[in-house]
Write an enzyme that holds these catalytic residues in place. Structure first.
Site, PDB file in Angstrom:
ATOM      1  N   ASP A   1       0.821  -1.007  -0.064  1.00  0.00           N
ATOM      2  CA  ASP A   1       0.053   0.140   0.030  1.00  0.00           C
ATOM      3  C   ASP A   1       0.715   1.280   0.034  1.00  0.00           C
ATOM      4  O   ASP A   1       1.913   1.178   0.303  1.00  0.00           O
ATOM      5  CB  ASP A   1      -0.832  -0.012   1.235  1.00  0.00           C
ATOM      6  CG  ASP A   1      -1.920  -0.797   1.214  1.00  0.00           C
ATOM      7  OD1 ASP A   1      -1.858  -1.892   0.244  1.00  0.00           O
ATOM      8  OD2 ASP A   1      -3.025  -0.795   1.930  1.00  0.00           O
ATOM      9  N   ASP A   2       0.336   2.213  -0.477  1.00  0.00           N
ATOM     10  CA  ASP A   2       0.672   3.751  -0.260  1.00  0.00           C
ATOM     11  C   ASP A   2       1.669   3.990  -1.153  1.00  0.00           C
ATOM     12  O   ASP A   2       2.202   5.407  -0.951  1.00  0.00           O
ATOM     13  CB  ASP A   2       1.190   4.154   1.284  1.00  0.00           C
ATOM     14  CG  ASP A   2       0.102   3.707   2.288  1.00  0.00           C
ATOM     15  OD1 ASP A   2      -1.087   3.538   1.855  1.00  0.00           O
ATOM     16  OD2 ASP A   2       0.577   3.771   3.271  1.00  0.00           O
TER      17      ASP A   2
ATOM     18  N   HIS B   1      -6.068   3.104  -3.921  1.00  0.00           N
ATOM     19  CA  HIS B   1      -6.019   3.490  -2.280  1.00  0.00           C
ATOM     20  C   HIS B   1      -6.478   4.814  -1.998  1.00  0.00           C
ATOM     21  O   HIS B   1      -6.107   5.347  -1.169  1.00  0.00           O
ATOM     22  CB  HIS B   1      -4.947   2.956  -2.074  1.00  0.00           C
ATOM     23  CG  HIS B   1      -4.638   2.946  -0.430  1.00  0.00           C
ATOM     24  ND1 HIS B   1      -5.534   2.162   0.391  1.00  0.00           N
ATOM     25  CD2 HIS B   1      -3.589   3.215   0.581  1.00  0.00           C
ATOM     26  CE1 HIS B   1      -5.123   2.183   1.448  1.00  0.00           C
ATOM     27  NE2 HIS B   1      -3.950   2.908   1.549  1.00  0.00           N
TER      28      HIS B   1
ATOM     29  N   HIS C   1      -5.027   9.466   0.355  1.00  0.00           N
ATOM     30  CA  HIS C   1      -4.908   8.621   1.777  1.00  0.00           C
ATOM     31  C   HIS C   1      -5.887   9.066   2.760  1.00  0.00           C
ATOM     32  O   HIS C   1      -5.374   9.200   4.015  1.00  0.00           O
ATOM     33  CB  HIS C   1      -3.519   8.280   2.220  1.00  0.00           C
ATOM     34  CG  HIS C   1      -3.531   7.172   2.979  1.00  0.00           C
ATOM     35  ND1 HIS C   1      -3.750   7.038   4.275  1.00  0.00           N
ATOM     36  CD2 HIS C   1      -3.127   5.896   2.758  1.00  0.00           C
ATOM     37  CE1 HIS C   1      -3.488   5.730   4.668  1.00  0.00           C
ATOM     38  NE2 HIS C   1      -3.161   5.004   3.627  1.00  0.00           N
TER      39      HIS C   1
ATOM     40  N   HIS D   1       3.648  -2.585   3.096  1.00  0.00           N
ATOM     41  CA  HIS D   1       3.509  -1.200   2.488  1.00  0.00           C
ATOM     42  C   HIS D   1       4.840  -1.125   1.870  1.00  0.00           C
ATOM     43  O   HIS D   1       6.004  -1.214   2.164  1.00  0.00           O
ATOM     44  CB  HIS D   1       3.588  -0.020   3.608  1.00  0.00           C
ATOM     45  CG  HIS D   1       2.401  -0.140   4.453  1.00  0.00           C
ATOM     46  ND1 HIS D   1       2.052  -0.987   5.509  1.00  0.00           N
ATOM     47  CD2 HIS D   1       1.344   0.761   4.176  1.00  0.00           C
ATOM     48  CE1 HIS D   1       0.779  -0.675   5.809  1.00  0.00           C
ATOM     49  NE2 HIS D   1       0.269   0.026   5.125  1.00  0.00           N
TER      50      HIS D   1
HETATM   51 ZN   LIG Z   1      -2.718   3.247   3.171  1.00  0.00          ZN
END
Ligand SMILES: [Zn+2]
Length: 328
Positions: A133-134, A183, A187, A280
């Site tokens: 993620d991210d 995503h 955020h 991540h």
């Molecule tokens: Zn995230």
């Protein structure tokens, strides 16, 4: 008379004192209630955001609880600072039909009520999904390279602003045969946004992926795992499926940063067939995640566990009711 007068004054002074004492006692009781309420609210917030040891226990792999991601700030990459808000939406989202490699199919979509978020696949195949993620970020290329070395494929839940800042990393993820999910743009906690803001965050990100040469994503991961039946229904109305996770090795933690050993153990000690693992590749320094990945993949390979994308995993084994939640 004078004595009676003094008596009366004394009595009334006594009555006033009693009144004041009663008022003070009342205020004190109210104060205690307020303090208890505040302590309760802080504790609830703490648990929700995964701050306490109890929360960490409750969010362990098998219980399908999550939300840990909440207690860290997702850092905007230097390049992405100029893109911190989603662009004006132009047109609608191209639907994920036809030759889209991440199309989920009726068996998966019918297994998930529109009010629910998926946290894992069914357990009928000896496979799991790793999710990153991210990103994308400067760490993404290394993750992609390691996955390729082990003939594994992962799902990258990307932020719109980082896609715009690192388009080459998106193309590397695609070239490696990995999947990409949405995503949001920046955020944001979807529960705190208006309907329009939610649309801009999710659709803007999907359109940015299209612009970068990616198929339309079929999965949305709500930031912090934070969602509810209304948000899940909205994501489904866009033709996408909300997906959280049921294994969290805490690689997002910063104080202290978990060791490479801890991240490896956090994955390999907790996965079961059908697990979806939260990791991540963006949002901070991912050195330890990058270092943990080859060890994780080697151990999983020795156990005969395949590492596939989330769309593949769900299609191979659609989630049962124990892998669905309506809110978090
Ligand atoms: Zn995230």
């Amino acid at each position: 008379m004078a004595a009676r007068g003094q008596d009366a004054r004394a009595r009334s002074a006594h009555a006033r004192r009693k009144q004041r004492t009663a008022r003070a006692a009342g205020l004190a009781r109210l104060g205690v209630v307020v303090v208890l309420l505040v302590v309760g609210a802080v504790a609830a917030w703490h648990v929700f955001h995964g701050g306490g040891a109890g929360a960490a226990g409750a969010t362990s792999a098998t219980q399908g609880r999550f939300g840990n991601e909440g207690s860290y700030e997702v850092r905007i990459s230097e390049q992405a600072k100029a893109f911190s808000t989603p662009p004006e939406l132009v047109g609608s989202l191209p639907s994920a039909t036809g030759r889209n490699p991440w199309r989920l199919g009726a068996a998966v979509l019918n297994a998930v009520p529109v009010t629910d978020v998926v946290v894992g696949a069914g357990g009928s195949v000896n496979a799991i999904a790793l999710t990153f993620d991210d990103g994308p970020s400067p760490f993404t290329a290394q993750v992609v390279k390691t996955l390729a070395r082990y003939k594994a494929h992962a799902t990258f839940f990307m932020l719109g602003r980082e896609i715009k800042a690192h388009p080459d990393a998106v193309r590397e993820v695609l070239a490696g045969g990995n999947a990409i999910g949405d995503h949001t743009w920046s955020h944001s906690d979807l529960r705190r946004l208006s309907v329009k803001e939610r649309r801009d965050e999710i659709v803007g990100t999907a359109q940015q992926l299209n612009t970068t040469g990616s198929p339309t994503p079929t999965l949305v991961r709500p930031p912090y795992g934070s969602t509810n039946p209304t948000i899940n229904r909205f994501i489904r109305s866009l033709g996408m499926l909300p997906v959280n996770w049921n294994v969290d090795p805490d690689d997002w933690k910063v104080n202290p940063v978990p060791s490479v050993d801890a991240i490896v153990a956090g994955v390999v000690d907790n996965v079961k067939p059908g697990s979806i693992v939260l990791m991540h590749d963006g949002g901070g320094d991912r050195t330890n995640t990058v270092a943990a990945l080859p060890r994780i993949l080697a151990i999983l390979r020795n156990r005969g566990i395949r590492v596939v994308t989330v769309p593949q995993l769900l299609k191979q084994s659609p989630p049962g009711a124990d892998k669905l939640l309506s809110s978090y």
